[in-house]
Design a protein around this motif. Structure first.
Motif, PDB file in Angstrom:
ATOM      1  N   CYS A   1       0.883  -1.111  -0.007  1.00 57.33           N
ATOM      2  CA  CYS A   1      -0.018   0.035   0.174  1.00 57.33           C
ATOM      3  C   CYS A   1       0.993   1.376   0.117  1.00 57.33           C
ATOM      4  N   ALA A   2       2.049   1.210   0.656  1.00 53.68           N
ATOM      5  CA  ALA A   2       3.046   2.415   0.753  1.00 53.68           C
ATOM      6  C   ALA A   2       4.052   2.342  -0.139  1.00 53.68           C
ATOM      7  N   ALA A   3       3.933   1.419  -1.331  1.00 55.59           N
ATOM      8  CA  ALA A   3       5.201   1.427  -2.307  1.00 55.59           C
ATOM      9  C   ALA A   3       5.613   2.644  -2.575  1.00 55.59           C
ATOM     10  N   ARG A   4       4.975   3.730  -2.726  1.00 56.95           N
ATOM     11  CA  ARG A   4       5.505   5.027  -3.305  1.00 56.95           C
ATOM     12  C   ARG A   4       5.638   6.044  -2.257  1.00 56.95           C
ATOM     13  N   ALA A   5       5.657   5.543  -0.845  1.00 51.68           N
ATOM     14  CA  ALA A   5       5.935   6.473   0.193  1.00 51.68           C
ATOM     15  C   ALA A   5       7.176   5.918   0.757  1.00 51.68           C
ATOM     16  N   SER A   6       7.830   6.933   1.485  1.00 49.23           N
ATOM     17  CA  SER A   6       9.037   6.546   1.755  1.00 49.23           C
ATOM     18  C   SER A   6       9.204   6.068   3.458  1.00 49.23           C
ATOM     19  N   GLU A   7       7.891   6.166   4.010  1.00 49.36           N
ATOM     20  CA  GLU A   7       7.622   5.721   5.486  1.00 49.36           C
ATOM     21  C   GLU A   7       6.832   4.891   5.644  1.00 49.36           C
ATOM     22  N   ILE A   8       7.240   3.905   6.686  1.00 47.84           N
ATOM     23  CA  ILE A   8       6.431   2.617   7.095  1.00 47.84           C
ATOM     24  C   ILE A   8       6.457   2.558   8.399  1.00 47.84           C
ATOM     25  N   THR A   9       5.258   2.097   9.166  1.00 47.73           N
ATOM     26  CA  THR A   9       5.502   1.666  10.460  1.00 47.73           C
ATOM     27  C   THR A   9       4.893   0.180  10.586  1.00 47.73           C
ATOM     28  N   PHE A  10       5.819  -0.746  11.193  1.00 50.96           N
ATOM     29  CA  PHE A  10       5.265  -2.103  11.158  1.00 50.96           C
ATOM     30  C   PHE A  10       5.658  -2.808  12.523  1.00 50.96           C
ATOM     31  N   GLU A  11       4.965  -3.900  12.842  1.00 51.74           N
ATOM     32  CA  GLU A  11       5.081  -4.737  13.777  1.00 51.74           C
ATOM     33  C   GLU A  11       6.275  -5.738  13.429  1.00 51.74           C
ATOM     34  N   LEU A  12       7.161  -5.910  14.567  1.00 51.24           N
ATOM     35  CA  LEU A  12       8.302  -6.786  14.502  1.00 51.24           C
ATOM     36  C   LEU A  12       7.965  -7.924  15.836  1.00 51.24           C
ATOM     37  N   PRO A  13       7.606  -8.926  15.442  1.00 47.20           N
ATOM     38  CA  PRO A  13       7.246  -9.866  16.679  1.00 47.20           C
ATOM     39  C   PRO A  13       8.637 -10.158  17.387  1.00 47.20           C
ATOM     40  N   ASP A  14       8.416 -10.769  18.550  1.00 46.96           N
ATOM     41  CA  ASP A  14       9.639 -11.116  19.319  1.00 46.96           C
ATOM     42  C   ASP A  14      10.198 -12.408  18.324  1.00 46.96           C
ATOM     43  N   ASN A  15      11.586 -12.627  18.428  1.00 45.07           N
ATOM     44  CA  ASN A  15      12.246 -13.689  17.668  1.00 45.07           C
ATOM     45  C   ASN A  15      12.159 -13.536  16.315  1.00 45.07           C
ATOM     46  N   ALA A  16      11.844 -12.441  15.710  1.00 46.45           N
ATOM     47  CA  ALA A  16      11.675 -12.290  14.242  1.00 46.45           C
ATOM     48  C   ALA A  16      12.608 -11.166  13.640  1.00 46.45           C
ATOM     49  N   LYS A  17      12.765 -11.474  12.312  1.00 47.02           N
ATOM     50  CA  LYS A  17      13.354 -10.435  11.399  1.00 47.02           C
ATOM     51  C   LYS A  17      12.654 -10.033  10.342  1.00 47.02           C
ATOM     52  N   GLN A  18      12.888  -8.682  10.000  1.00 52.07           N
ATOM     53  CA  GLN A  18      11.877  -8.176   8.580  1.00 52.07           C
ATOM     54  C   GLN A  18      12.998  -7.614   7.797  1.00 52.07           C
ATOM     55  N   CYS A  19      13.150  -7.833   6.452  1.00 55.40           N
ATOM     56  CA  CYS A  19      13.891  -7.295   5.635  1.00 55.40           C
ATOM     57  C   CYS A  19      13.096  -6.287   4.447  1.00 55.40           C
ATOM     58  N   PHE A  20      13.632  -5.341   4.001  1.00 56.83           N
ATOM     59  CA  PHE A  20      13.107  -4.626   2.923  1.00 56.83           C
ATOM     60  C   PHE A  20      14.275  -4.540   1.823  1.00 56.83           C
ATOM     61  N   TYR A  21      13.993  -4.227   0.703  1.00 56.38           N
ATOM     62  CA  TYR A  21      14.674  -4.035  -0.434  1.00 56.38           C
ATOM     63  C   TYR A  21      14.545  -2.986  -1.260  1.00 56.38           C
ATOM     64  N   GLU A  22      15.432  -2.387  -1.571  1.00 59.51           N
ATOM     65  CA  GLU A  22      15.123  -0.989  -2.567  1.00 59.51           C
ATOM     66  C   GLU A  22      16.500  -1.163  -3.795  1.00 59.51           C
ATOM     67  N   GLU A  23      15.955  -0.852  -4.916  1.00 56.33           N
ATOM     68  CA  GLU A  23      16.567  -0.481  -5.938  1.00 56.33           C
ATOM     69  C   GLU A  23      17.053   0.583  -6.334  1.00 56.33           C
ATOM     70  N   ILE A  24      18.358   0.854  -6.362  1.00 58.32           N
ATOM     71  CA  ILE A  24      19.078   2.078  -6.382  1.00 58.32           C
ATOM     72  C   ILE A  24      19.933   2.219  -7.155  1.00 58.32           C
ATOM     73  N   VAL A  25      20.101   3.560  -7.988  1.00 57.62           N
ATOM     74  CA  VAL A  25      20.873   3.913  -8.884  1.00 57.62           C
ATOM     75  C   VAL A  25      21.965   4.346  -8.398  1.00 57.62           C
ATOM     76  N   GLN A  26      23.100   4.198  -8.907  1.00 57.89           N
ATOM     77  CA  GLN A  26      24.623   4.533  -8.337  1.00 57.89           C
ATOM     78  C   GLN A  26      24.746   5.891  -8.402  1.00 57.89           C
ATOM     79  N   GLY A  27      25.508   6.327  -7.367  1.00 49.70           N
ATOM     80  CA  GLY A  27      25.332   7.880  -7.183  1.00 49.70           C
ATOM     81  C   GLY A  27      24.287   8.476  -6.435  1.00 49.70           C
ATOM     82  N   THR A  28      23.166   7.662  -6.055  1.00 46.04           N
ATOM     83  CA  THR A  28      22.274   8.309  -5.392  1.00 46.04           C
ATOM     84  C   THR A  28      22.359   8.472  -3.823  1.00 46.04           C
ATOM     85  N   LYS A  29      22.282   9.526  -3.121  1.00 43.49           N
ATOM     86  CA  LYS A  29      22.326   9.622  -2.019  1.00 43.49           C
ATOM     87  C   LYS A  29      20.898   9.277  -1.149  1.00 43.49           C
ATOM     88  N   CYS A  30      21.358   8.313  -0.301  1.00 44.21           N
ATOM     89  CA  CYS A  30      19.940   7.782   0.428  1.00 44.21           C
ATOM     90  C   CYS A  30      20.413   7.846   1.990  1.00 44.21           C
TER      91      CYS A  30
END
Length: 119
Positions: A22-51
């Motif tokens: 739902c927020a794919a075009r947004a840069s802000e996300i709030t999410f629940e991270l359960p105990d004993n869990a890991k959550q990863c996110f992926y971003e395609e970035i062009v060389q030289g982009t400041k992030c």
């Protein structure tokens, strides 16, 4: 911005993926991270982009999570343990998929709510 999520967040993983979709075009996300869990996110970035990755734990336990950012080659660009909040700015050294993960694997009973902003 194209954010994709994956992790071991159990039933919360689907909620996180829904929030990401739902927020794919947004840069802000709030999410629940359960105990004993890991959550990863992926971003395609062009060389030289400041992030900038900023995060804050807004509820749960001692308000801390582990955070790790990897480049397309798997090189670790940022790694912090048990942080309540932080900010990290970098310039992409190459084109590709950058991965950032939040971990609550050290907690056995307390879930967290994490806010992050990736620009």
């Amino acid at each position: 911005m194209l954010l994709r999520g994956s992790g071991t967040a159990g039933p919360w993983g689907w909620l996180t993926l829904l929030l990401v979709a739902c927020a794919a075009r947004a840069s802000e996300i709030t999410f629940e991270l359960p105990d004993n869990a890991k959550q990863c996110f992926y971003e395609e970035i062009v060389q030289g982009t400041k992030c900038t990755l900023e995060f804050q734990v807004i509820t749960g336990g001692h308000y801390d999570v582990d955070c790790r950012l990897e480049g397309p080659d798997g090189a670790v660009l940022y790694k912090e343990m048990k942080k309540q909040y932080d900010s990290f700015t970098f310039t992409a050294s190459r084109n590709g998929t950058y991965k950032f993960c939040f971990s609550n694997e050290f907690s056995t009973f307390t879930h967290k709510t994490v806010y992050f902003d990736f620009q």
